[in-house]
Structures are given as C-alpha cells and as structure tokens.
Design a protein around this motif. Structure first.
Motif, mmCIF file in Angstrom:
data_model
loop_
_atom_site.group_PDB
_atom_site.id
_atom_site.type_symbol
_atom_site.label_atom_id
_atom_site.label_comp_id
_atom_site.label_asym_id
_atom_site.label_seq_id
_atom_site.Cartn_x
_atom_site.Cartn_y
_atom_site.Cartn_z
ATOM 1 N N UNK A 168 1.652 14.649 -50.876
ATOM 2 C CA UNK A 168 0.459 14.261 -50.123
ATOM 3 C C UNK A 168 -0.207 15.534 -49.633
ATOM 4 N N UNK A 169 -1.500 15.654 -49.904
ATOM 5 C CA UNK A 169 -2.171 16.921 -49.605
ATOM 6 C C UNK A 169 -2.480 17.044 -48.115
ATOM 7 N N UNK A 170 -2.010 18.143 -47.556
ATOM 8 C CA UNK A 170 -2.179 18.438 -46.134
ATOM 9 C C UNK A 170 -3.305 19.465 -45.980
ATOM 10 N N UNK A 171 -3.754 19.713 -44.751
ATOM 11 C CA UNK A 171 -4.837 20.684 -44.563
ATOM 12 C C UNK A 171 -4.561 22.029 -45.239
ATOM 13 N N UNK A 172 -3.329 22.541 -45.131
ATOM 14 C CA UNK A 172 -3.031 23.847 -45.745
ATOM 15 C C UNK A 172 -3.196 23.777 -47.265
ATOM 16 N N UNK A 173 -2.854 22.626 -47.862
ATOM 17 C CA UNK A 173 -2.974 22.487 -49.319
ATOM 18 C C UNK A 173 -4.440 22.534 -49.752
ATOM 19 N N UNK A 174 -5.310 21.882 -48.962
ATOM 20 C CA UNK A 174 -6.741 21.945 -49.301
ATOM 21 C C UNK A 174 -7.192 23.396 -49.307
ATOM 22 N N UNK A 175 -6.718 24.156 -48.328
ATOM 23 C CA UNK A 175 -7.068 25.579 -48.251
ATOM 24 C C UNK A 175 -6.555 26.340 -49.461
ATOM 25 N N UNK A 176 -5.321 26.075 -49.874
ATOM 26 C CA UNK A 176 -4.744 26.746 -51.050
ATOM 27 C C UNK A 176 -5.573 26.457 -52.287
ATOM 28 N N UNK A 177 -5.894 25.167 -52.465
ATOM 29 C CA UNK A 177 -6.670 24.758 -53.638
ATOM 30 C C UNK A 177 -8.025 25.464 -53.626
ATOM 31 N N UNK A 178 -8.638 25.498 -52.430
ATOM 32 C CA UNK A 178 -9.940 26.172 -52.307
ATOM 33 C C UNK A 178 -9.797 27.663 -52.602
ATOM 34 N N UNK A 179 -8.665 28.273 -52.205
ATOM 35 C CA UNK A 179 -8.504 29.714 -52.428
ATOM 36 C C UNK A 179 -8.421 30.026 -53.915
ATOM 37 N N UNK A 180 -8.165 28.996 -54.734
ATOM 38 C CA UNK A 180 -8.135 29.177 -56.185
ATOM 39 C C UNK A 180 -9.479 28.834 -56.818
ATOM 40 N N UNK A 181 -10.438 28.483 -55.965
ATOM 41 C CA UNK A 181 -11.769 28.164 -56.468
ATOM 42 C C UNK A 181 -11.840 26.812 -57.157
ATOM 43 N N UNK A 182 -10.862 25.942 -56.877
ATOM 44 C CA UNK A 182 -10.808 24.636 -57.545
ATOM 45 C C UNK A 182 -11.558 23.609 -56.698
ATOM 46 N N UNK A 183 -12.522 22.934 -57.305
ATOM 47 C CA UNK A 183 -13.389 22.024 -56.557
ATOM 48 C C UNK A 183 -13.013 20.563 -56.693
ATOM 49 N N UNK A 184 -12.093 20.247 -57.613
ATOM 50 C CA UNK A 184 -11.754 18.847 -57.892
ATOM 51 C C UNK A 184 -10.293 18.759 -58.301
#
Ligand code: AMP
Ligand code: MG
Length: 420
Positions: A168-184
C-alpha cells in the motif's frame, strides 16, 4: 471454487462453537482470493492504493555525487594533515548550477547543499570552519576524505527495484516514485464493499425514535472504518428482519460487491432463519468465537462475494471489524506487506478483570505517567457502550489463556492511530 467448509475444517483446531481468534483469522484468509483487476493512476492518486507492479529506477538518485553542506569542495589529497591548508577559490557550484571547469591542485570551489561535486573534488569542508585570508581559503587540519558529500545512487540505485507489488503506497512512496520522475503507476482496482444493518428495532436518522427503537449507529461506524481502508462503499441502509427482504438484500449485494458486511442477526436465536436463507444463496458458516466482545459471527460466500455477518452490538461490530474484516479486506485488496497491527507492551496502571479461555479486547487509554507510558481501561466495558470506543485510543489485547491482570503487569495494546 472449493467449499468453504472443506477448506476450514482442514485447519488444525478448527472448532466453530469455540473458535480462537487466531484460528478464525486463519480460516477466513484461507478462503479468500485477492481481486485481480489492475488500473493505471496518477502518482498522487495512488496514495493508499495497492501497487501492482515493480518500480525500478532507470537512473541513480541522486544522479550525481553532490555536496551535503554549504562550504568548499576540494581534493583531500591537497590538505596538509597537521596545519592549515591554503587553497585558491576558483568558482562556485550551486544546487542546480554545476561548476563547469575542472578543479586543479591547490584549488577549491564554493558549493551549496545539493550542488554537483565539481570534477576533481572529493571532499567538502563546511563554511563555518574555514577562514578567508586575502584571496585564499584556509582549511584547518582534521578533515576526512569524502566528508559532507552524498554519493550518486545512495538513495536509489539504477536497476534495483525499490517498491514491489502488494504494497500500500504511503506518503514516502509517492515521494520515491516522484523522485524517479514517474507520473503514473499500476495499482489493483479498489475493492467494492456493500454494507447494511439488520434489525426491526433500528431507526434511521431523520425518523423519530419510537418506543423500543435505537438509531442505527453501526452503519456509521462501518462507514468510517471502511472509508479508512480506502474501499468503494455501497451503503444499503437498514434491512428489516424479514426473510424475503434479507434475501433480496444479500442477492443484490453479492451481485455488486466483492465483500458484504452486515451487522446484527447472527446471535444464536436470530440466526436460525438467516441460516436457511443463506444456504440457498451461498455458503455461510456461523461461528462462536472465543472472544469478548464479539462472540457470534458469520463468515462465508454469497455468489462471488465474501460475507462477514458481524454481531449487532455496537462495540462488537468495531472489534470484529478490526480483528477480522480489516485483515480480510486488505488481503482481498491484494496487500502482501505485513499489515497486522503492532502489539506493544505497556504497564497496566490498574487491575483489569479478565477470564481465561477467551481473547478480550478491552478499550484502553494509553497515557503518560511521568516518564513512562501506561494504559488503563476506559471503565465500563459493555459491548453496547460505544462511548468506550470513542474515549479509547487503543485496544488492550488480553490473550486467550490469561486471567486477571494486576496493576503493574505488562499488557499488550494495539494503537488506534498509526503515523503513516
Ligand atoms: P443482534 O446482534 O441483532 O441481536 O443485536 C444486538 C444488540 O445490538 C441489540 O441491542 C441491538 O439493538 C443492537 N444493534 C443491532 N444493530 C444495531 C445498529 N445497526 N445500530 C445500533 N445498535 C444495533
Ligand atoms: Mg437483531
């Protein structure tokens, strides 16, 4: 699909008339298959959703060695170990604005936090310790090679999966995904859960309360608990204790939902006619669980939907939801990370009444007594005293074998609120 009774009766120690809490949870799990549907959502909308893919970085994060502090980037080899070293400042590198040149012997570059380490440098000296003398930078002895720098890839490494399916994606995971430039990202589809209350004595909000009636509060606590789990809700209202109405409600719920949660009507006397009706629609087991509150509970399948028939008492609804339904729904949602509530051990500030031979979920208040955390009960523990849930900030979980608790003994608690 295997018959539920065949699956559960294979489990060691399965006894439907005195079922231990851990066995009931295990039995439920054994009968459920997670939903398979997957959808793509924007990174921000993925908060709380169950990831359905591996997230693999295509580059290092950070992408370059960079400075961890404001100061001067230099070569450690240029420093004299036992006295000040004199270096020439040849330029500046700011976060987002790299220094283009190469740094030679005896030279240094002014850097800010996050600036790419200039070519040739390997060490940062913080600005607070250097002295500026004439045009020169004086660096005191005692610096270590590599200090105050951050290595490329120290957060995420290119090619090494960072998040996996079932989480389950937590706030930190959203940040990690964003740090990889992934939008979806791909996530499991949301679970659809239908719920209704049963009972002839129930009045809905807005209607006057006739003699002997109570307002239907269970649908509100269920609404709250289900909402927090992030499932799609189908609120089917109150259904009277009439076989034809109940049958229609169950059939419609099963056609539209992955799971059905009801309250009321599963205690021994009441369950008789529901049993016959359920036998027609699907397969439902009626259990007496060795717990308090929440003894009677029905579990089974109607059509393709999992059914959780919770007791009617307001506290019993919440306890059985948290101990069984939550676990089952998260499992159905495709979660594979460990989502069991942590059990913490704290000191009981007062004696607690408890009978051996059942697991008790007393409502507790965790409080600070000087420097130590202690727990007390909220007082009256009747399964109709919903106020006890509202006043509590934790369950005091008293194990099956345990008898009464003396003040000063350690007890297990489950906190109602988690940080992430
Ligand atoms: P039951 O399990 O149907 O025998 O109900 C046990 C107790 O819970 C009875 O006192 C009911 O009036 C009460 N109860 C059942 N359903 C609800 C509800 N939806 N809201 C509030 N109280 C309820
Ligand atoms: Mg009832």
């Amino acid at each position: 699909m295997n018959k539920i009774i065949e699956v559960v009766s294979c489990l060691d120690g399965y006894d439907p008339s005195a079922l231990r809490v851990d066995k009931a949870r295990e039995a439920i799990r054994a009968c459920l298959t997670p939903v398979a549907g997957i959808e793509r959502v924007a990174t921000r909308s993925a908060l709380g959703r169950v990831l359905a893919e591996q997230v693999v970085p295509r580059f290092d994060v950070p992408a370059h060695d960079n400075s961890a502090m404001d100061g001067y980037a230099l070569r450690a080899a240029d420093l004299t170990p036992d006295r000040d070293s004199r270096l020439e400042e040849v330029g500046a590198a700011l976060a987002g604005r790299p220094y283009k040149g190469k740094v030679g012997h005896g030279e240094c570059v002014r850097v800010t936090t996050g600036a790419v380490m200039p070519a040739g440098t390997d060490t940062v000296v913080i600005q607070e310790v250097v002295r500026i003398e004439g045009g020169a930078i004086l660096v005191p002895p005692g610096q270590k090679r590599g200090q105050n720098t951050r290595a490329a890839g120290e957060d995420l490494k290119s090619g090494v999966a960072v998040l996996g399916p079932g989480r389950a994606l937590a706030p930190a995971d959203l940040g990690l995904i964003a740090s990889l430039g992934i939008g979806e990202v791909s996530v499991r589809r949301r679970l659809r859960v239908a719920f209704f209350s049963t009972g002839d004595e129930l009045a809905s909000i807005g209607a006057p309360l006739a003699e002997g009636q109570v307002y239907d509060s269970n649908r509100y606590t269920l609404y709250g608990m289900l909402s927090r789990l992030g499932v799609e809700l189908i609120d089917m209202g109150v259904v009277r204790d009439e076989p034809a109405l109940l049958e229609a409600a169950f059939a419609s719920a099963a056609a539209n939902a992955d799971a059905i949660v009801t309250s009321g009507g599963v205690s021994v006397g009441e369950a008789d006619y529901t049993k016959q009706m359920m036998a027609k629609l699907g397969e439902v087991l009626f259990w007496t669980i060795a717990m308090r509150p929440g003894r009677p509970m029905a579990f089974g399948r109607i059509g393709d939907a999992a059914l959780f028939g919770l007791p009617g008492n307001p506290v019993a609804v919440m306890v059985t939801f948290y101990q069984f339904v939550r676990d089952a729904l998260l499992h159905l949602s495709g979660r594979t990370d460990d989502f069991t509530f942590p059990l913490l051990r704290v000191t009981a500030s007062h004696p607690i009444r408890k009978v051996a031979g059942r697991t008790e979920y007393q409502r507790g208040v965790l409080f600070r007594d000087g420097g130590e955390w202690k727990v007390r009960t909220t007082g009256q523990q009747g399964s109709g005293v919903l106020r006890s849930m509202s006043e509590a900030n934790c369950f005091i979980v008293l194990e099956h074998e345990r008898g009464k608790v003396e003040a000063g003994e350690l007890v297990q608690v489950q906190l109602f609120d988690g940080l992430v």
